[in-house]
Enzyme design. Structure first.
Site, PDB file in Angstrom:
ATOM      1  N   HIS A   1      -1.735   0.985  -0.804  1.00 16.60           N
ATOM      2  CA  HIS A   1      -2.494  -0.256  -0.597  1.00 16.60           C
ATOM      3  C   HIS A   1      -3.731  -0.315  -1.497  1.00 16.60           C
ATOM      4  CE1 HIS A   1      -0.216  -0.354   3.398  1.00 16.60           C
ATOM      5  NE2 HIS A   1       0.221  -1.347   2.660  1.00 16.60           N
TER       6      HIS A   1
ATOM      7  N   ASP B   1       8.534 -18.096   4.374  1.00 15.88           N
ATOM      8  CA  ASP B   1       9.112 -17.593   3.142  1.00 15.88           C
ATOM      9  C   ASP B   1       8.070 -17.654   2.009  1.00 15.88           C
ATOM     10  OD1 ASP B   1      10.557 -17.099   0.896  1.00 15.88           O
ATOM     11  OD2 ASP B   1      11.973 -18.756   1.152  1.00 15.88           O
TER      12      ASP B   1
ATOM     13  N   ASP C   1       3.364  -7.846  -2.051  1.00 17.13           N
ATOM     14  CA  ASP C   1       3.670  -6.577  -1.375  1.00 17.13           C
ATOM     15  C   ASP C   1       5.058  -6.709  -0.754  1.00 17.13           C
ATOM     16  OD1 ASP C   1       3.647  -4.189  -0.069  1.00 17.13           O
ATOM     17  OD2 ASP C   1       2.046  -4.696   1.335  1.00 17.13           O
TER      18      ASP C   1
HETATM   19  N1  AG3 Z   1       6.117  -2.321   0.271  1.00 19.93           N
HETATM   20  C1  AG3 Z   1       7.341  -1.768  -0.184  1.00 19.93           C
HETATM   21  C2  AG3 Z   1       7.282  -0.941  -1.411  1.00 19.93           C
HETATM   22  C3  AG3 Z   1       8.642  -0.506  -1.831  1.00 19.93           C
HETATM   23  C4  AG3 Z   1       9.095   0.776  -1.212  1.00 19.93           C
HETATM   24  N2  AG3 Z   1      10.410   1.144  -1.677  1.00 19.93           N
HETATM   25  C5  AG3 Z   1      11.104   2.214  -1.272  1.00 19.93           C
HETATM   26  N3  AG3 Z   1      10.613   3.075  -0.415  1.00 19.93           N
HETATM   27  N4  AG3 Z   1      12.303   2.397  -1.758  1.00 19.93           N
HETATM   28  C6  AG3 Z   1       5.461  -1.534   1.230  1.00 19.93           C
HETATM   29  C7  AG3 Z   1       4.871  -2.282   2.340  1.00 19.93           C
HETATM   30  C8  AG3 Z   1       3.556  -1.709   2.694  1.00 19.93           C
HETATM   31  N5  AG3 Z   1       2.607  -2.717   2.999  1.00 19.93           N
END
Ligand code: AG3
Length: 302
Positions: free
Chosen positions: A86, A161, A180
Site C-alpha cells: 500500500h 464497477d 488497486d
Molecule cells: N491487490 C492485488 C495485487 C495483486 C496480487 N496478485 C497475486 N497475489 N497474484 C491487492 C489488494 C490490496 N489492497
C-alpha cells in the site's frame, strides 16, 4: 495468474517427507505462480470462505503473518506485509501530484490504499470504488487497521464497477487515480487496457497522476512490459517501478506511474519528509530506488 486455483488446505501432520517435525496437525495455504513456485503459509483458522457474484473470497488466520486475504486463489494481503504494497502504490503518486485534493481509488475495498491516501493532508475527497461489497464487509469485520479508513469523513464509498465509474466521471475531475485491482484475469482484464487508460486520462486534471499495480516483474514481466508500452502511447510520461512485497509469490511487485503534467522525477520534498516520518516502508530512498530496473527488464522496456 490462474483463476482456477482453489485455496489449498492440506493436512501436513502425516507428511513423512516434510523437513519439519510438526507437533500437531496444521494446514497450509499456497499461492502457486505459473512457473510452479509457491509461497506457503501455515494456517491456524479459516475465518471466512464466501463465493460472491465476482469471486471466491477466503480469509485465514496464519501462524505468523496475521490474517491472510485471498481472492480466487491469489493473495491480496497479509496483515504483516500489506503496508509494503500500500505504501508503494500510494505515496509516490501522491507526492508527485502538486496538490492531491481529489483522489479516486479503483478496487482495494480492504481500505489499505485508502488509509495511506488519507495520511496526505491535502486530500479533501477520497472516493473508493469497489465492485464487491463483500470485500468491504470482510475488511470492516476482520481487518480494522485497514478498514478504519472508512470512518474518515473525506471518504465517499461507491459499490460499483470501476470501469464504468471512470468512464462516466466528469472530465478533469481527479488529481490522483490509484488502481488497486486484482490480477489481469477475468473481469479485471479491461483495467489494464487502452479504453480504460484513455478514460483515466480524460478523468485526470491537467496535473493528474495515476499509479496502478500491474504485475509481478519476474513471473509476469511480459505483461508488465506490454502495459508500460501501452501507457507510454497514451500519457506524456509513464514508467514502471517496483517494491519488495513479501506476501506475493515473487517477493517483488510491479507498478506503473503516469503523469499528465508533473515531472515523474520530482517529489515534493517537504511533503515527502512528513509522510516519511510516519510511514512503515515508504521513504525518499525507497522511492528513488524503486525506479531501478534489472538490466534484462530494462532492455525489454526499450
Ligand atoms: N491487490 C492485488 C495485487 C495483486 C496480487 N496478485 C497475486 N497475489 N497474484 C491487492 C489488494 C490490496 N489492497
Amino acid at each position: 495468474m490462474k483463476t482456477d486455483l482453489k485455496p489449498e488446505l492440506v493436512t501436513m501432520s502425516d507428511e513423512k517427507t516434510s523437513l519439519m517435525e510438526p507437533t500437531e496437525a496444521w494446514h497450509t495455504f499456497t499461492e502457486w505462480s505459473d512457473t510452479g513456485v509457491g509461497l506457503t503459509w501455515k494456517i491456524t483458522r479459516m475465518l471466512e470462505s464466501v463465493k460472491t457474484e465476482y469471486q471466491q473470497i477466503d480469509l485465514y488466520e496464519t501462524e505468523g503473518d496475521g490474517k491472510l486475504l485471498v481472492h480466487d486463489g491469489a493473495v491480496m494481503l497479509t496483515e504483516r506485509f500489506e503496508s509494503q504494497y500500500h505504501d508503494a502504490l500510494v505515496h509516490s503518486a501522491m507526492l508527485i501530484s502538486p496538490n492531491p485534493r481529489r483522489v479516486l481509488v479503483i478496487g482495494g475495498g480492504d481500505g489499505g490504499t485508502l488509509r495511506e491516501v488519507l495520511r496526505h493532508p491535502e486530500v479533501e475527497v477520497a472516493c473508493q470504488v469497489e465492485i464487491d461489497d463483500e470485500v468491504v464487509r470482510i475488511a470492516k469485520e476482520y481487518l480494522p487497521t485497514m478498514a478504519k479508513a472508512y470512518d474518515d469523513p473525506r471518504v465517499d464509498l461507491v459499490i460499483g464497477d470501476g470501469l464504468a465509474y471512470v468512464r462516466d466521471t466528469e472530465p478533469d475531475s481527479w488529481d490522483v487515480i490509484l488502481v488497486d485491482s486484482t490480477d489481469p484475469v477475468g473481469p479485471a482484464v479491461p483495467l489494464f487496457e487502452e479504453p480504460f487508460y484513455n478514460d483515466i486520462k480524460r478523468a485526470l486534471t491537467e496535473d493528474g497522476v495515476m499509479a496502478s499495480q500491474i504485475a509481478d516483474p519476474t513471473f509476469h514481466n511480459d505483461h508488465l512490459v506490454t502495459v508500460i508500452k501501452r501507457l507510454e502511447k497514451i500519457f506524456p510520461q509513464a514508467r514502471p517501478y517496483t517494491a519488495p512485497v513479501q506476501m506475493y509469490p515473487s517477493g517483488v511487485w510491479g507498478f506503473a506511474l503516469v503523469s499528465k503534467g508533473p515531472d515523474l522525477d520530482t517529489v515534493d520534498d517537504e511533503r515527502a519528509m512528513v509522510i516519511e516520518r510516519d510511514s512503515k516502508h515508504w521513504s525518499r530512498e525507497t522511492h528513488a530506488s524503486s525506479f531501478g530496473m534489472p538490466n534484462w527488464l530494462r532492455r525489454k522496456l526499450l
